[in-house]
Design a protein around this motif. Structure first.
Motif, PDB file in Angstrom:
ATOM      1  N   GLY A 103      31.970  42.418 221.363  1.00  0.00           N
ATOM      2  CA  GLY A 103      32.893  41.664 222.199  1.00  0.00           C
ATOM      3  C   GLY A 103      34.300  41.772 221.651  1.00  0.00           C
ATOM      4  N   MET A 104      34.901  40.633 221.358  1.00  0.00           N
ATOM      5  CA  MET A 104      36.243  40.624 220.796  1.00  0.00           C
ATOM      6  C   MET A 104      36.235  41.159 219.358  1.00  0.00           C
ATOM      7  SD  MET A 104      37.582  36.889 222.042  1.00  0.00           S
ATOM      8  CE  MET A 104      37.495  36.396 223.761  1.00  0.00           C
ATOM      9  N   GLY A 105      37.424  41.512 218.896  1.00  0.00           N
ATOM     10  CA  GLY A 105      37.548  41.839 217.491  1.00  0.00           C
ATOM     11  C   GLY A 105      37.501  40.580 216.646  1.00  0.00           C
ATOM     12  N   ILE A 106      38.445  39.677 216.900  1.00  0.00           N
ATOM     13  CA  ILE A 106      38.514  38.393 216.185  1.00  0.00           C
ATOM     14  C   ILE A 106      38.627  37.276 217.208  1.00  0.00           C
ATOM     15  CG2 ILE A 106      39.821  36.998 214.548  1.00  0.00           C
ATOM     16  CD1 ILE A 106      40.880  39.652 213.392  1.00  0.00           C
ATOM     17  N   MET A 107      37.756  36.299 217.109  1.00  0.00           N
ATOM     18  CA  MET A 107      37.806  35.117 217.969  1.00  0.00           C
ATOM     19  C   MET A 107      38.023  33.891 217.100  1.00  0.00           C
ATOM     20  SD  MET A 107      34.848  33.369 220.376  1.00  0.00           S
ATOM     21  CE  MET A 107      35.037  34.418 221.810  1.00  0.00           C
ATOM     22  N   GLY A 108      39.084  33.128 217.382  1.00  0.00           N
ATOM     23  CA  GLY A 108      39.345  31.878 216.689  1.00  0.00           C
ATOM     24  C   GLY A 108      39.230  30.712 217.647  1.00  0.00           C
ATOM     25  N   ARG A 109      38.457  29.705 217.280  1.00  0.00           N
ATOM     26  CA  ARG A 109      38.265  28.532 218.114  1.00  0.00           C
ATOM     27  C   ARG A 109      38.266  27.277 217.237  1.00  0.00           C
ATOM     28  NH1 ARG A 109      39.182  31.829 221.318  1.00  0.00           N
ATOM     29  NH2 ARG A 109      38.127  32.348 223.277  1.00  0.00           N
ATOM     30  N   TYR A 110      38.912  26.213 217.726  1.00  0.00           N
ATOM     31  CA  TYR A 110      38.854  24.904 217.069  1.00  0.00           C
ATOM     32  C   TYR A 110      39.287  25.009 215.599  1.00  0.00           C
ATOM     33  CZ  TYR A 110      35.785  24.184 221.113  1.00  0.00           C
ATOM     34  OH  TYR A 110      35.261  24.141 222.377  1.00  0.00           O
ATOM     35  N   LEU A 111      40.537  25.434 215.393  1.00  0.00           N
ATOM     36  CA  LEU A 111      41.024  25.653 214.033  1.00  0.00           C
ATOM     37  C   LEU A 111      42.150  24.698 213.698  1.00  0.00           C
ATOM     38  CD1 LEU A 111      41.112  29.556 214.095  1.00  0.00           C
ATOM     39  CD2 LEU A 111      39.303  28.091 213.192  1.00  0.00           C
ATOM     40  N   GLU A 112      42.351  24.528 212.403  1.00  0.00           N
ATOM     41  CA  GLU A 112      43.486  23.769 211.892  1.00  0.00           C
ATOM     42  C   GLU A 112      44.208  24.626 210.861  1.00  0.00           C
ATOM     43  OE1 GLU A 112      42.837  19.212 211.682  1.00  0.00           O
ATOM     44  OE2 GLU A 112      41.094  20.110 210.710  1.00  0.00           O
ATOM     45  N   GLY A 113      45.298  24.111 210.327  1.00  0.00           N
ATOM     46  CA  GLY A 113      45.948  24.747 209.197  1.00  0.00           C
ATOM     47  C   GLY A 113      46.681  26.025 209.552  1.00  0.00           C
ATOM     48  N   ASP A 114      46.995  26.792 208.512  1.00  0.00           N
ATOM     49  CA  ASP A 114      47.781  28.014 208.640  1.00  0.00           C
ATOM     50  C   ASP A 114      46.861  29.219 208.490  1.00  0.00           C
ATOM     51  OD1 ASP A 114      50.655  26.955 208.695  1.00  0.00           O
ATOM     52  OD2 ASP A 114      49.816  25.955 206.941  1.00  0.00           O
ATOM     53  N   ASN A 115      46.565  29.856 209.612  1.00  0.00           N
ATOM     54  CA  ASN A 115      45.651  30.993 209.616  1.00  0.00           C
ATOM     55  C   ASN A 115      46.454  32.275 209.868  1.00  0.00           C
ATOM     56  OD1 ASN A 115      43.042  29.420 209.512  1.00  0.00           O
ATOM     57  ND2 ASN A 115      43.989  28.525 211.326  1.00  0.00           N
ATOM     58  N   ALA A 116      46.165  33.315 209.096  1.00  0.00           N
ATOM     59  CA  ALA A 116      46.959  34.543 209.140  1.00  0.00           C
ATOM     60  C   ALA A 116      46.063  35.736 209.391  1.00  0.00           C
ATOM     61  CB  ALA A 116      47.720  34.724 207.831  1.00  0.00           C
ATOM     62  N   VAL A 117      46.561  36.667 210.221  1.00  0.00           N
ATOM     63  CA  VAL A 117      45.782  37.834 210.619  1.00  0.00           C
ATOM     64  C   VAL A 117      46.606  39.091 210.385  1.00  0.00           C
ATOM     65  CG1 VAL A 117      44.689  39.036 212.544  1.00  0.00           C
ATOM     66  CG2 VAL A 117      44.455  36.549 212.341  1.00  0.00           C
ATOM     67  N   ASN A 118      46.083  40.000 209.612  1.00  0.00           N
ATOM     68  CA  ASN A 118      46.641  41.337 209.422  1.00  0.00           C
ATOM     69  C   ASN A 118      45.461  42.318 209.498  1.00  0.00           C
ATOM     70  OD1 ASN A 118      47.172  43.281 206.579  1.00  0.00           O
ATOM     71  ND2 ASN A 118      48.296  43.621 208.472  1.00  0.00           N
TER      72      ASN A 118
END
Length: 614
Positions: A222-237
């Protein structure tokens, strides 16, 4: 280990240190012992797990939950997963998690591809390429590629069909051709069958401060990266690109992932996506959006039953909290009727029959697609619910406060970047060869019911080449613009700055803004297509699609025509915003930057724009 965020005053990145404590002696692991090393690690002490460098191995799905201050150093190894399962899940109780220097692939591949062997009356025949998986009858769409360039076909890249005939081995068959594609399919063209399944990496469960660095995703169900229901500082590289051909094959992969490259939603804060590469994704490159709940019934003046047409995972009621702001939306066009604060929000285990019946008119697509479950909530507010309210736009679940910077997005079947979130920055990205819009800032209330109304977004210094290749036939206006802002049905998007972007080889309009309040278009460069009748001809530069915008500035934009020596420059249109200051403050998180550069892809400047927004 450091994440990065923006200071409220300057847009310049500053480090945000993750307080992981003193690093312990690294734990060495291989694929067989990796999950055990993760599960047995102390849930609170800082730990680094290192894989054997440059290895490749098959591995069962990895679970990272109830862990803090954990680093997984992949050592440039490749983890190969099987089936339609999420490869790496970072879930409940996870905080300060770092994954770096690893790749993810699937075997067998979660898609397959073939070649058109013949075109007949009303159908075409195909054969699956050697060493690629057989096709099955569970997929009702294919992507079409030019056999020479291997790019998605201009004029219509996706073929939906109701019948598929395949041989018993799944290696050949025929597909009916709809009338819209009769002239575009040729023997020798390439096709990819794209099912949709689970993501390669999933983040959820209020996990926070997750960093993905130098992570490559070579395929995904499906997707590469799926983010759901998150808090804080999330970083994607990340690098989301097609992996190598299957062993024995000389035909390169046409797809990387089967759906969006990176998709974050329903989170209290948006991610920072920096210096990533997303190529040949099966849908949008990057998609950030919020949440829309339906109002099933109003129990009192300040209380109601809210509906979500999906099963409950026990997380939304932890995301939406007292004092969070919500906006009341009207039925039909979703215009904003008013706003209030949440007083209480909790799940209802046994909703009334009326509340259940209310779901169908509020979410007709979900019902049509066979939604088998829904979740109901009791919600109360600090103020009265306006008459005519049908939906709620919940800002605490809108993935606000994001940054999408310096990414390279190319050859996607879908959009480049889609944002239904606020207080964000989209800067320095290169978006090339997308079948749909290169960039959308606006909600997708209908049909997907994805909010929210964006507010305070800066779109700066992006380079866009060859967008909207699916063409205008049968598409609404919002799907024929390189940059589209707003919503073609009603207003709600506000305080959007579009500065220093460059658009060329556009199959439609350069930019279209629908019903946007407080819009600035400054110092953008648009390269004309051939012919004076083209919608992107310099002779028609004054035909900016901003007539429905309120309080807008259009100034300093330039049209370059390869057949002319002197560029056409667009002067001031609309009215200056009623604010006599010299700094541009579009919102609490960002101060936009001003662009003046003749470079094809301008670099970020720190000069402050000499105007402001109210």
């Amino acid at each position: 280990m450091a994440l990065r965020m923006h200071c409220p005053a300057c847009l310049l990145p500053i480090p945000l240190l993750l307080l992981t404590g003193n690093a312990s002696v690294p734990v060495l692991a291989d694929c067989q012992t990796l999950q055990k090393a993760i599960s047995s690690a102390s849930p609170h002490e800082a730990i680094t797990i290192r894989l054997k460098p440059n290895s490749s191995c098959r591995i069962a799905p990895l679970e990272i939950s109830n862990r803090k201050n954990l680093t997984l150093d992949g050592g440039n190894s490749i983890l190969i997963f099987n089936g339609n399962k999420t490869g790496i899940h970072i879930g409940v109780g996870s905080e300060n998690i770092s994954l770096h220097d690893l790749s993810i692939d699937y075997d067998p591949l979660p898609f397959t591809q073939g070649i058109v062997t013949g075109v007949h009356a009303g159908e075409f025949s195909f054969s699956i390429m050697d060493h690629y998986p057989p096709v099955n009858g569970n997929n009702n769409r294919v992507f079409l590629y030019d056999g020479q360039s291997r790019k998605l076909k201009t004029g219509g890249s996706t073929l939906y069909f109701s019948a598929l005939e395949i041989d018993r081995n799944g290696r050949a068959g025929t597909i009916p051709i709809p009338s819209s594609h009769t002239a575009s399919i040729r023997p020798g063209d390439l096709i990819a069958f794209r099912p949709r399944g689970n993501p390669a990496i999933r983040l959820d469960g209020l996990s926070k401060n997750v960093r993905l660095s130098n992570v490559s995703i070579l395929s995904s169900p499906g997707m590469g990266i799926m983010g759901r229901y998150l808090e804080g500082d999330n970083a994607v590289n990340v690098r989301i690109i097609p992996g190598p051909p299957p062993p024995g094959s000389r035909q390169g992969r046409l797809l990387s992932v089967n759906a969006d490259g990176v998709n974050f939603a329903y989170s209290r804060k948006g991610p920072e996506i920096d210096n990533s590469e997303i190529s040949r994704a099966g849908d949008d490159g990057i998609n950030l959006h919020g949440l829309v709940l339906g109002i099933g019934s109003i129990t009192r003046a300040r209380s109601a039953i809210a509906i979500r047409p999906f099963g409950n995972d026990g997380t939304l009621e932890r995301i939406v909290r007292p004092a969070d702001e919500v906006r009341f939306l009207a039925r039909g066009d979703f215009h904003i009727l008013g706003s209030a604060r949440v007083s209480d929000f909790s799940q209802i285990s046994t909703p009334s029959l009326q509340a259940t019946a209310d779901m169908a008119p509020l979410f007709p697509r979900a019902v049509r697609d066979g939604a088998k479950s829904a979740t109901f909530y009791a919600i109360s507010f600090s103020g009265d619910i306006p008459a005519g309210t049908a939906y709620l736009d919940i800002l605490s679940a809108a993935t606000d406060g994001f940054a999408i910077r310096n990414n390279r997005i190319s050859l996607n079947r879908g959009h480049g970047i889609v944002v239904g979130a606020s207080n964000g920055l989209i800067a320095g990205n290169s978006i090339v060869d997308t079948t749909h819009n290169a960039l959308i800032v606006g909600p997708n209330f209908d049909p997907w019911r994805e909010g929210s109304w964006p507010d305070h977004v800066a779109i700066i210094g992006n380079s866009i080449v060859n967008p909207c290749t699916d063409g205008p036939e049968g598409r609404k206006a919002s799907e024929r613009a390189a940059i589209y802002i707003g919503n073609d049905r009603t207003g709600g998007t506000s305080s959007i700055s579009v500065q220093g972007n460059r658009v060329e080889a556009c199959h439609g309009q350069w930019i279209k803004a629908d019903r946007v309040e407080r819009l600035s278009l400054l110092d953008n460069i648009f390269v004309a297509n051939a012919g004076p009748s083209s919608p992107t001809s310099c002779d028609r530069i004054s035909k900016w699609a901003v007539a429905t915008a309120r309080d807008y500035v259009v100034y300093g934009n330039r049209c370059e025509d390869p057949q002319r020596h002197a560029p056409v420059t667009e002067g001031l249109r609309g009215k200056m915003f009623p604010c006599p200051c010299t700094a541009f403050h579009p919102g609490p998180l960002w101060r936009a930057v001003y662009w003046r550069s003749s470079a094809a892809r301008p670099m970020i400047s720190s000069n402050v724009a000499p105007f402001c927004m109210k």
